[in-house]
Motif scaffolding. Structure first.
Motif, PDB file in Angstrom:
ATOM      1  N   ALA A 122       0.755  -1.303  -0.004  1.00 20.45           N
ATOM      2  CA  ALA A 122      -0.009  -0.062   0.115  1.00 20.45           C
ATOM      3  C   ALA A 122       0.887   1.217  -0.018  1.00 20.45           C
ATOM      4  O   ALA A 122       0.357   2.249  -0.672  1.00 20.45           O
ATOM      5  CB  ALA A 122      -0.932   0.030   1.124  1.00 20.45           C
ATOM      6  N   TYR A 123       2.009   1.297   0.875  1.00 16.32           N
ATOM      7  CA  TYR A 123       2.905   2.356   0.756  1.00 16.32           C
ATOM      8  C   TYR A 123       3.544   2.618  -0.721  1.00 16.32           C
ATOM      9  O   TYR A 123       3.631   3.678  -1.031  1.00 16.32           O
ATOM     10  CB  TYR A 123       3.940   2.081   1.555  1.00 16.32           C
ATOM     11  N   PHE A 125       1.998   1.810  -3.522  1.00 19.81           N
ATOM     12  CA  PHE A 125       1.160   2.208  -4.669  1.00 19.81           C
ATOM     13  C   PHE A 125       0.628   3.650  -4.336  1.00 19.81           C
ATOM     14  O   PHE A 125       0.322   4.426  -5.270  1.00 19.81           O
ATOM     15  CB  PHE A 125      -0.036   1.246  -4.655  1.00 19.81           C
ATOM     16  N   SER A 126       0.625   4.001  -3.092  1.00 22.61           N
ATOM     17  CA  SER A 126       0.235   5.352  -2.532  1.00 22.61           C
ATOM     18  C   SER A 126       1.430   6.393  -2.713  1.00 22.61           C
ATOM     19  O   SER A 126       1.213   7.689  -3.161  1.00 22.61           O
ATOM     20  CB  SER A 126      -0.113   5.292  -1.128  1.00 22.61           C
ATOM     21  N   ARG A 133       1.029   1.236 -12.424  1.00 22.72           N
ATOM     22  CA  ARG A 133       0.619   1.306 -11.001  1.00 22.72           C
ATOM     23  C   ARG A 133      -1.017   1.189 -11.079  1.00 22.72           C
ATOM     24  O   ARG A 133      -1.557   0.578 -10.301  1.00 22.72           O
ATOM     25  CB  ARG A 133       0.912   2.644 -10.435  1.00 22.72           C
ATOM     26  N   LEU A 137      -3.261  -1.683  -9.577  1.00 17.56           N
ATOM     27  CA  LEU A 137      -4.458  -1.740  -8.314  1.00 17.56           C
ATOM     28  C   LEU A 137      -5.531  -2.311  -8.939  1.00 17.56           C
ATOM     29  O   LEU A 137      -6.370  -2.989  -8.095  1.00 17.56           O
ATOM     30  CB  LEU A 137      -4.562  -0.135  -8.272  1.00 17.56           C
ATOM     31  N   THR A 190      -4.163  -5.032   0.766  1.00 18.30           N
ATOM     32  CA  THR A 190      -3.261  -3.751   0.022  1.00 18.30           C
ATOM     33  C   THR A 190      -4.414  -2.737  -0.424  1.00 18.30           C
ATOM     34  O   THR A 190      -4.122  -1.359  -0.273  1.00 18.30           O
ATOM     35  CB  THR A 190      -2.512  -4.334  -1.185  1.00 18.30           C
ATOM     36  N   TYR A 191      -5.425  -3.200  -1.064  1.00 18.22           N
ATOM     37  CA  TYR A 191      -6.450  -1.997  -1.455  1.00 18.22           C
ATOM     38  C   TYR A 191      -7.098  -1.375  -0.340  1.00 18.22           C
ATOM     39  O   TYR A 191      -7.392   0.129  -0.259  1.00 18.22           O
ATOM     40  CB  TYR A 191      -7.456  -2.837  -2.374  1.00 18.22           C
ATOM     41  N   TYR A 194      -4.567   1.080   0.967  1.00 14.88           N
ATOM     42  CA  TYR A 194      -4.066   2.014   0.201  1.00 14.88           C
ATOM     43  C   TYR A 194      -5.249   3.158   0.201  1.00 14.88           C
ATOM     44  O   TYR A 194      -4.414   4.553   0.191  1.00 14.88           O
ATOM     45  CB  TYR A 194      -4.402   1.570  -1.487  1.00 14.88           C
ATOM     46  N   ASN A 198      -3.686   7.060   1.547  1.00 13.20           N
ATOM     47  CA  ASN A 198      -3.856   8.454   0.796  1.00 13.20           C
ATOM     48  C   ASN A 198      -4.380   9.680   1.638  1.00 13.20           C
ATOM     49  O   ASN A 198      -4.416  10.637   1.153  1.00 13.20           O
ATOM     50  CB  ASN A 198      -4.771   8.129  -0.299  1.00 13.20           C
TER      51      ASN A 198
END
Length: 312
Positions: A122-123, A125-126, A133, A137, A190-191, A194, A198
């Motif tokens: 998550a870090y 992707f964020s 990317r 997701l 993860t989602y 995420y 944010n």
């Protein structure tokens, strides 16, 4: 004739005393209006509580009955006996204590690994921008639409092949089962994280980079303490999911000493000639202690972790 001097000074207005306070008049609503606005909600709430609590009360009553069948538990708490709880730990062929320990080990390890891997993903992707990317997701979200049960045959064959090379993580291995759980829960965790990541301002990261901090230092010393609510939520959900799993654990774990509670308790009611619902209910009551304790300990993080991550 002399007059008494006035206490009011010339040019200064005399303060007027405040008006006497009137008591607020409480207007009671008519019974019909109260029922239409509020009363029916209490009735629905009471019905939901009874509907939710009755199965729990019934299982508790069955665990305190020594009959061994559900028929003897129809009259709630007509018999109170702890024989089922004592017998639960006195069966060498069905080691409940080993099942309990295995469940704690697998559940806690899998939940801790899910939190760590999900937070790292998550870090990335964020906070990072890289090619693929957005597609990554969307892929994580689409993969979660298919239950892990559909891949059961593929998982078994994969673990069987891996066991030929590395027996420690193959079939009939608790470590291998933990790896399967980690892979299955990575996408949804993860989602979920995420969206929460944010909500953390990127200005914090920029200030840390100016001071010379790298991604690892920012992640472990700054970001993780700020996202502790979602970490607690993911840990709790992962622990409950792993302890309640039956299908994957029953396929990958063969020896009774390595099985979990969900698989082991099924042995008490799986055979037609030796069904013992009292033992099954006693084991279920004891198995629910750990999830309930974790829920009570982490309940203050649950609402904040789920709602904060849903708003970007």
């Amino acid at each position: 004739m002399t007059t008494a001097p006035s206490s009011a000074r010339p040019g200064i207005p005399t303060p007027t005393p405040p008006p006497a306070r009137r008591r607020d008049v409480v207007h009671r609503r008519p019974a019909r209006v109260w029922w239409r606005q509020t009363g029916w909600r209490h009735l629905v709430g009471a019905a939901v509580v009874v509907f939710s609590v009755f199965p729990l009360v019934y299982v508790l009553s069955a665990s305190l009955s020594s009959g061994g069948t559900l028929i003897t538990a129809n009259s709630l708490f007509s018999e109170i006996s702890l024989d089922s709880y004592v017998e639960l730990f006195d069966r060498p062929q069905q080691p409940y204590a080993a099942w309990f320990g295995n469940t704690l080990f697998i559940g806690l390890t899998a939940s801790a690994g899910s939190v760590l891997l999900g937070a790292l993903a998550a870090y990335a992707f964020s906070r990072m921008r890289f090619t693929g990317r957005r597609i990554g997701l969307i892929s994580l979200l689409l993969v979660q639409m298919f239950p892990q049960l559909l891949a059961m045959v593929a998982i078994f064959l994969l673990m069987l092949t891996i066991g030929d090379v590395f027996p420690a993580i193959g079939v009939n291995s608790q470590v291998g089962l933990i790896f399967v759980y980690l892979g299955g829960a990575l996408g949804v965790n993860t989602y979920l994280m995420y969206g929460f990541f944010n909500t953390i301002p990127t200005s914090i990261d920029e200030a840390a980079r100016i001071d010379g901090a790298g991604h690892a230092r920012i992640f472990f010393t700054i970001i993780l303490p700020l996202v502790s609510p979602i970490l607690a939520v993911v840990a709790l959900l992962s622990f409950i999911a792993t302890t309640n799993d039956f299908v994957i654990a029953s396929v990958l774990l063969i020896d009774p000493e390595k099985q979990t509670l969900a698989v082991g308790l099924y042995q008490f009611v799986s055979q037609e000639t030796s069904q013992n619902w009292s033992l099954f209910s006693a084991g279920a009551v004891l198995a629910s202690v750990i999830p309930v304790a974790l829920f009570l300990a982490l309940q203050k993080y649950i609402v904040g972790g789920l709602t904060s991550g849903s708003v970007k």
